[in-house]
Design a protein around this motif. Structure first.
Motif, PDB file in Angstrom:
ATOM      1  N   ARG A 204       0.808  -1.216   0.000  1.00  0.00           N
ATOM      2  CA  ARG A 204       0.000   0.000   0.000  1.00  0.00           C
ATOM      3  C   ARG A 204       0.845   1.271   0.000  1.00  0.00           C
ATOM      4  O   ARG A 204       0.334   2.355  -0.304  1.00  0.00           O
ATOM      5  N   TRP A 205       2.139   1.152   0.319  1.00  0.00           N
ATOM      6  CA  TRP A 205       2.990   2.345   0.363  1.00  0.00           C
ATOM      7  C   TRP A 205       3.845   2.524  -0.887  1.00  0.00           C
ATOM      8  O   TRP A 205       4.486   3.568  -1.052  1.00  0.00           O
ATOM      9  N   LYS A 208       4.122   5.898  -3.066  1.00  0.00           N
ATOM     10  CA  LYS A 208       3.347   6.927  -2.366  1.00  0.00           C
ATOM     11  C   LYS A 208       4.266   8.024  -1.815  1.00  0.00           C
ATOM     12  O   LYS A 208       5.392   7.778  -1.412  1.00  0.00           O
ATOM     13  N   ARG A 209       3.718   9.224  -1.772  1.00  0.00           N
ATOM     14  CA  ARG A 209       4.382  10.327  -1.063  1.00  0.00           C
ATOM     15  C   ARG A 209       3.946  10.363   0.399  1.00  0.00           C
ATOM     16  O   ARG A 209       4.759  10.630   1.284  1.00  0.00           O
ATOM     17  N   ILE A 211       0.814   8.532   3.304  1.00  0.00           N
ATOM     18  CA  ILE A 211      -0.310   7.653   3.594  1.00  0.00           C
ATOM     19  C   ILE A 211      -1.013   8.224   4.818  1.00  0.00           C
ATOM     20  O   ILE A 211      -0.430   8.280   5.901  1.00  0.00           O
ATOM     21  N   ILE A 257       1.219   6.937 -10.180  1.00  0.00           N
ATOM     22  CA  ILE A 257       1.649   6.906  -8.780  1.00  0.00           C
ATOM     23  C   ILE A 257       1.729   8.343  -8.280  1.00  0.00           C
ATOM     24  O   ILE A 257       1.576   9.296  -9.049  1.00  0.00           O
ATOM     25  N   GLU A 258       1.992   8.497  -6.984  1.00  0.00           N
ATOM     26  CA  GLU A 258       2.122   9.827  -6.412  1.00  0.00           C
ATOM     27  C   GLU A 258       3.537  10.372  -6.526  1.00  0.00           C
ATOM     28  O   GLU A 258       3.736  11.574  -6.669  1.00  0.00           O
TER      29      GLU A 258
END
Length: 422
Positions: A204-205, A208-209, A211, A257-258
């Motif tokens: 889930r990470w 990511k920038r 969470i 993606i972020e």
């Protein structure tokens, strides 16, 4: 993962498409370094999956040599059957492990980036020293907190930049001192790796920038190719925050993606040396990343995953492959004999400024679909930015950003972000 140009004055498993790091092959093959006698160090490992599996293999080697005893492991997902010794206690988390385990000498943390700060601080509240995987933490503020905790508790912290254990770095230092390539004029780091859709779906990470408001900063320069940045900084002599004068970032993304997957980071050290890191996870194929030293009378290229150093001057070309020191063994030697740490926490300060610039930059600029393609099918498909190999080579060679090179996917105006270095 990428954001447009920005300026500042995890651990995760290796992708199966990527070259095997030298440490993976060496762990089982190299003998344990000489160490003083005495009881085996009591070790706990937090995170047994992903990169934690490499630590398990290394600890198995060290335990067989009588250097360590793996007392306990912690992970919400239990270890695979047979992956830890039968005598090793298994816990769902570090809190449970610490409540039931005493007398630890060393705690190794190999968990997702966003957990490094709380787990590292918890480990430093014990009497154990800490091995913390890269990147150390996800913000400069957390880095300061970790440094304060280590100093206040008198604990030693080793950061898992394994490439810094390479003996090639000593050879590079010597060739610079000897003037073999003349006056050092600049350093560049080039990384061309492949990451497919499955890579970004594995946790889930990933990519990511943040969470739920917690910093992650899982971008190309801060995690998968963080060693390229850290190695270039070390060769330049930039270890602490005081060693950086300015830093620019230009960050982009082709994937949904972020964070950034294609980026240029341009750094100037306090001594005035330029360092340019040109990195992507959207290459045609993965190749060994490398750091180039640009001298007035030649070049030196260090392929850090292979510990291979190539030097070219008017006198000819030479190539040598070096050994490397294991960072866990080095930390144990530091405890036992006072040997200097190879990758101490404070020496990650310069790297943390790079991470902070990326963390505080605007969102990565998406690369228009006209300028990249998908290769492969389904979750095995990966994005390939058109002409990315040439773009990386030009950026590294000229110390230029993608927008300065006029690349069509970089836009018509610079996307620069500047982090002020105080």
């Amino acid at each position: 993962m990428g954001t447009p140009a920005g300026t500042v004055a995890g651990t995760q498993p290796r992708n199966p498409h990527d070259p095997v790091p030298a440490t993976d092959a060496q762990a089982a093959a190299e003998p344990v370094a000489e160490h003083p006698g005495g009881p085996a160090a009591r070790v706990a490992l937090v995170g047994v999956h992903g990169f934690g599996t490499h630590h398990l293999q290394n600890l198995e080697r060290l335990q067989a040599a009588g250097v360590v005893r793996l007392v306990a492991v912690a992970d919400p997902n239990p270890p695979a059957p047979g992956s830890v010794p039968a005598t090793t206690a298994v816990f769902p988390g570090l809190a449970e492990l610490l409540a039931d385990t005493s007398g630890l000498d060393l705690i190794i943390v190999a968990t997702p980036i966003q957990t490094h700060a709380p787990l590292g601080l918890a480990a430093l509240a014990t009497a154990a020293d800490l091995y913390l995987e890269k990147p150390p933490v996800a913000s400069l503020a957390d880095f300061s907190r970790l440094c304060d905790a280590a100093a206040g508790n008198g604990r030693s912290v080793q950061i898992g930049f394994q490439s810094l254990g390479s003996h090639a770095l000593e050879a590079i230092e010597q060739l610079l001192a000897d003037g073999t390539i003349g006056t050092l004029q600049g350093i560049s780091a080039t990384g061309r790796w492949v990451r497919d859709r499955a890579y970004y779906k594995r946790s889930r990470w990933a990519g990511k920038r943040t969470i739920r408001g917690v910093d992650v900063v899982d971008g190309v320069a801060t995690n998968p190719l963080a060693h390229a940045v850290a190695t270039a900084l070390r060769i330049a002599g930039a270890r602490t925050t005081a060693d950086i004068a300015s830093l620019e970032t230009e960050l982009y993304r082709a994937n949904q993606i972020e964070s950034d997957d294609t980026s240029v980071i341009r750094i100037r050290t306090s001594a005035g040396l330029p360092i340019t890191c040109a990195l992507t996870l959207c290459a045609t194929e993965s190749v060994e990343p490398y750091v180039t030293l640009q001298g007035s009378a030649g070049t030196a290229v260090f392929h850090y995953t292979e510990d291979r150093l190539t030097v070219e001057t008017a006198a000819g070309r030479s190539e040598e492959v070096f050994g490397r020191d294991d960072l866990t063994e080095n930390l144990l030697a530091h405890r036992n004999t006072g040997a200097p740490l190879i990758s101490p926490l404070l020496d990650s300060g310069a790297f943390m400024l790079v991470l902070e610039a990326i963390r505080t930059a605007p969102l990565p600029a998406p690369i228009d679909e006209a300028h990249f393609r998908w290769e492969g099918e389904g979750d095995a498909a990966h994005a390939v930015v058109t002409g990315i190999e040439d773009a990386l080579a030009r950026a590294a060679g000229q110390h230029a950003t993608f927008s300065e090179l006029g690349l069509p996917w970089a836009g018509t105006a610079p996307h620069a972000f500047t982090l002020q270095v105080t």
